[in-house]
Design a protein around this motif. Structure first.
Motif, PDB file in Angstrom:
ATOM      1  N   TYR A 173       0.839  -1.189   0.000  1.00  0.00           N
ATOM      2  CA  TYR A 173       0.000   0.000   0.000  1.00  0.00           C
ATOM      3  C   TYR A 173       0.879   1.246   0.000  1.00  0.00           C
ATOM      4  CZ  TYR A 173      -3.314   3.498   1.566  1.00  0.00           C
ATOM      5  OH  TYR A 173      -4.077   4.617   1.667  1.00  0.00           O
TER       6      TYR A 173
ATOM      7  N   HIS B 222       0.400   5.213   0.239  1.00  0.00           N
ATOM      8  CA  HIS B 222      -0.587   6.246   0.554  1.00  0.00           C
ATOM      9  C   HIS B 222      -0.611   7.349  -0.499  1.00  0.00           C
ATOM     10  CE1 HIS B 222      -3.189   8.762   2.939  1.00  0.00           C
ATOM     11  NE2 HIS B 222      -2.327   9.759   2.797  1.00  0.00           N
TER      12      HIS B 222
ATOM     13  N   ASP C 108      -2.204   6.091  -3.714  1.00  0.00           N
ATOM     14  CA  ASP C 108      -3.640   5.924  -3.534  1.00  0.00           C
ATOM     15  C   ASP C 108      -4.345   7.276  -3.545  1.00  0.00           C
ATOM     16  OD1 ASP C 108      -5.874   4.125  -3.057  1.00  0.00           O
ATOM     17  OD2 ASP C 108      -6.010   5.138  -1.111  1.00  0.00           O
TER      18      ASP C 108
ATOM     19  N   ARG D 267      -4.526   8.471  -7.162  1.00  0.00           N
ATOM     20  CA  ARG D 267      -5.559   7.712  -7.880  1.00  0.00           C
ATOM     21  C   ARG D 267      -6.946   8.235  -7.519  1.00  0.00           C
ATOM     22  NH1 ARG D 267      -9.030   4.116  -6.470  1.00  0.00           N
ATOM     23  NH2 ARG D 267      -8.097   3.879  -4.423  1.00  0.00           N
ATOM     24  N   HIS D 268      -7.143   8.521  -6.249  1.00  0.00           N
ATOM     25  CA  HIS D 268      -8.431   9.034  -5.783  1.00  0.00           C
ATOM     26  C   HIS D 268      -8.745  10.391  -6.424  1.00  0.00           C
ATOM     27  CE1 HIS D 268     -11.765   9.734  -3.096  1.00  0.00           C
ATOM     28  NE2 HIS D 268     -11.237  10.893  -2.760  1.00  0.00           N
TER      29      HIS D 268
END
Length: 55
Positions: free
Chosen positions: A2, A4, A7, A10-11
């Protein structure tokens, strides 16, 4: 693994496409004028960029 930051990026990208999809009416009105459509996409992305980076 993972990541952060990955992510979060991407969000943000997913949210940009979600907002642009909600504005489909602009694509319908500006379909005849490609320059206006592209300019509108740039302006909307700019506003989204400022929302993300000023908070």
């Amino acid at each position: 693994m993972y990541n952060h930051e990955l992510d979060r990026a991407r969000h943000v990208i997913e949210n940009v496409f979600r907002v642009l999809k909600r504005r489909r009416g602009i694509a319908m009105r500006c379909a005849k004028f490609t320059d206006f459509f592209v300019a509108d996409i740039h302006i909307r992305c700019l506003f989204l960029y400022f929302q993300v980076h000023t908070s």
